[in-house]
Write a protein that holds these residues in place. Structure first.
Motif, PDB file in Angstrom:
ATOM      1  N   ARG A   1       0.848  -1.235   0.058  1.00 43.02           N
ATOM      2  CA  ARG A   1       0.167   0.063   0.137  1.00 43.02           C
ATOM      3  C   ARG A   1       1.007   1.264  -0.051  1.00 43.02           C
ATOM      4  O   ARG A   1       0.553   2.360  -0.693  1.00 43.02           O
ATOM      5  N   ILE A   2       1.872   1.320   0.645  1.00 41.51           N
ATOM      6  CA  ILE A   2       2.946   2.392   0.853  1.00 41.51           C
ATOM      7  C   ILE A   2       3.488   2.797  -0.540  1.00 41.51           C
ATOM      8  O   ILE A   2       3.517   3.621  -1.095  1.00 41.51           O
ATOM      9  N   ASN A   3       3.806   1.500  -1.343  1.00 42.22           N
ATOM     10  CA  ASN A   3       4.415   1.720  -2.542  1.00 42.22           C
ATOM     11  C   ASN A   3       3.303   2.182  -3.642  1.00 42.22           C
ATOM     12  O   ASN A   3       3.655   2.935  -4.454  1.00 42.22           O
ATOM     13  N   LYS A   4       2.164   1.668  -3.599  1.00 40.34           N
ATOM     14  CA  LYS A   4       0.977   2.183  -4.447  1.00 40.34           C
ATOM     15  C   LYS A   4       0.726   3.615  -4.258  1.00 40.34           C
ATOM     16  O   LYS A   4       0.581   4.488  -4.853  1.00 40.34           O
ATOM     17  N   THR A   5       1.118   4.142  -2.937  1.00 35.03           N
ATOM     18  CA  THR A   5       0.839   5.653  -2.598  1.00 35.03           C
ATOM     19  C   THR A   5       1.913   6.289  -3.248  1.00 35.03           C
ATOM     20  O   THR A   5       1.773   7.520  -3.605  1.00 35.03           O
ATOM     21  N   LEU A   6       2.971   5.783  -3.228  1.00 33.15           N
ATOM     22  CA  LEU A   6       4.324   6.544  -3.796  1.00 33.15           C
ATOM     23  C   LEU A   6       4.257   6.562  -5.040  1.00 33.15           C
ATOM     24  O   LEU A   6       4.798   7.399  -5.700  1.00 33.15           O
ATOM     25  N   MET A   7       3.573   5.498  -5.740  1.00 29.74           N
ATOM     26  CA  MET A   7       3.488   5.471  -7.198  1.00 29.74           C
ATOM     27  C   MET A   7       2.474   6.743  -7.812  1.00 29.74           C
ATOM     28  O   MET A   7       2.863   7.343  -8.799  1.00 29.74           O
ATOM     29  N   GLY A   8       1.653   7.397  -6.917  1.00 25.43           N
ATOM     30  CA  GLY A   8       0.869   8.543  -7.264  1.00 25.43           C
ATOM     31  C   GLY A   8       1.054   9.676  -6.632  1.00 25.43           C
ATOM     32  O   GLY A   8       0.410  10.667  -6.672  1.00 25.43           O
ATOM     33  N   VAL A   9       2.208   9.766  -5.787  1.00 28.35           N
ATOM     34  CA  VAL A   9       2.447  10.758  -5.131  1.00 28.35           C
ATOM     35  C   VAL A   9       2.860  12.098  -5.883  1.00 28.35           C
ATOM     36  O   VAL A   9       3.593  11.574  -6.852  1.00 28.35           O
ATOM     37  N   PRO A  10       2.571  13.198  -5.967  1.00 31.37           N
ATOM     38  CA  PRO A  10       2.980  14.292  -6.656  1.00 31.37           C
ATOM     39  C   PRO A  10       4.342  14.350  -6.478  1.00 31.37           C
ATOM     40  O   PRO A  10       4.883  14.361  -5.390  1.00 31.37           O
ATOM     41  N   PRO A  11       4.996  14.548  -7.759  1.00 29.44           N
ATOM     42  CA  PRO A  11       6.568  14.336  -7.834  1.00 29.44           C
ATOM     43  C   PRO A  11       7.227  15.894  -6.913  1.00 29.44           C
ATOM     44  O   PRO A  11       8.160  15.821  -6.420  1.00 29.44           O
ATOM     45  N   VAL A  12       6.326  16.796  -6.766  1.00 25.54           N
ATOM     46  CA  VAL A  12       6.827  18.291  -6.186  1.00 25.54           C
ATOM     47  C   VAL A  12       7.013  17.784  -4.749  1.00 25.54           C
ATOM     48  O   VAL A  12       7.827  18.338  -3.896  1.00 25.54           O
TER      49      VAL A  12
END
Length: 230
Positions: free
Chosen positions: A59-70
């Motif tokens: 779930r953490i990895n999925k969150t990081l996949m969509g986190v805003p790059p900024v």
């Protein structure tokens, strides 16, 4: 006509367009290479092994996949700023600092894509390898070989994300001419200055790179189909 061409080239040099192309490709290739090594390994390990809190890790990895790059850029900025934990390394406003931000952005994407395809296909591949008497190492390399096309798509996706990034590299790199300016940050700057011709040129270069990547994807897909037919 020749004078117009030379004048246009002079304008491109004036905004550091050619150096921006170099920085973009260098940063993208280095960060994608590092992220590929990490992402493929993490994805395969997450699929193969079961451990406590695995669902949380996914779930953490999925969150990081969509986190805003900024947001990633801001985190890296605080880490490598002069007063940050890594400030002594003097990575702020450098290409290595930008690479760190890109790796943190790309690695979860490649990890997630590799894990998804491995979860669907790797168990059957390992079962087949075991039935043929293969050991664990041979089974691993068979999984890698059978999933190489999907892994290549994951790498291309990561590379495309890298060359199109603006926010994180702007924060960490500072958009310094002849140093950390990339094509995307140069386009953003040129647009704000009302200089559209050079911005369009860099946009066309980005499109050509994307087109080339798509050609490579189609080529490898055809090669895969040919091997399957034989």
């Amino acid at each position: 006509m020749a004078e117009m061409v030379f004048e246009f080239i002079g304008l491109l040099n004036g905004v550091g367009a050619f150096h921006a192309i170099y920085v973009t490709l260098l940063m993208a290739f280095v960060s994608t290479s590092i992220s590929t090594c990490l992402g493929v390994c993490f994805g395969l390990l997450l699929e193969k092994y079961h451990f406590p809190c695995k669902k949380l890790v996914l779930r953490i990895n999925k969150t990081l996949m969509g986190v805003p790059p900024v947001v990633i850029g801001l985190v890296v900025y605080f880490l490598i700023m002069r007063r940050g934990p890594l400030g002594a390394w003097e990575l702020l406003f450098t290409i290595p600092g930008m690479v760190i931000a890109q790796v943190l952005i790309i690695t979860p994407i490649i990890t997630g894509m590799v894990y998804t395809v491995a979860e669907r296909q790797a168990p059957q591949i390992r079962a087949f390898a075991k039935s043929m008497g293969a050991n664990e190492k041979q089974s691993f390399w068979l999984v890698v070989r059978e999933l190489k096309t999907e892994m290549y798509f994951a790498v291309i996706t990561g590379f495309g994300r890298s060359i199109s990034e603006v926010g994180s590299v702007m924060l960490v790199g500072g958009n310094i001419k002849e140093s950390t300016r990339t094509m995307t940050t140069a386009i953003s700057l040129l647009k704000s200055q009302g200089i559209f011709t050079e911005g369009i040129f860099l946009g066309v270069v980005l499109l050509l790179i994307s087109f080339t990547l798509q050609l490579l994807v189609d080529y490898f897909r055809k090669e895969e189909c040919v091997h399957e037919n034989f």
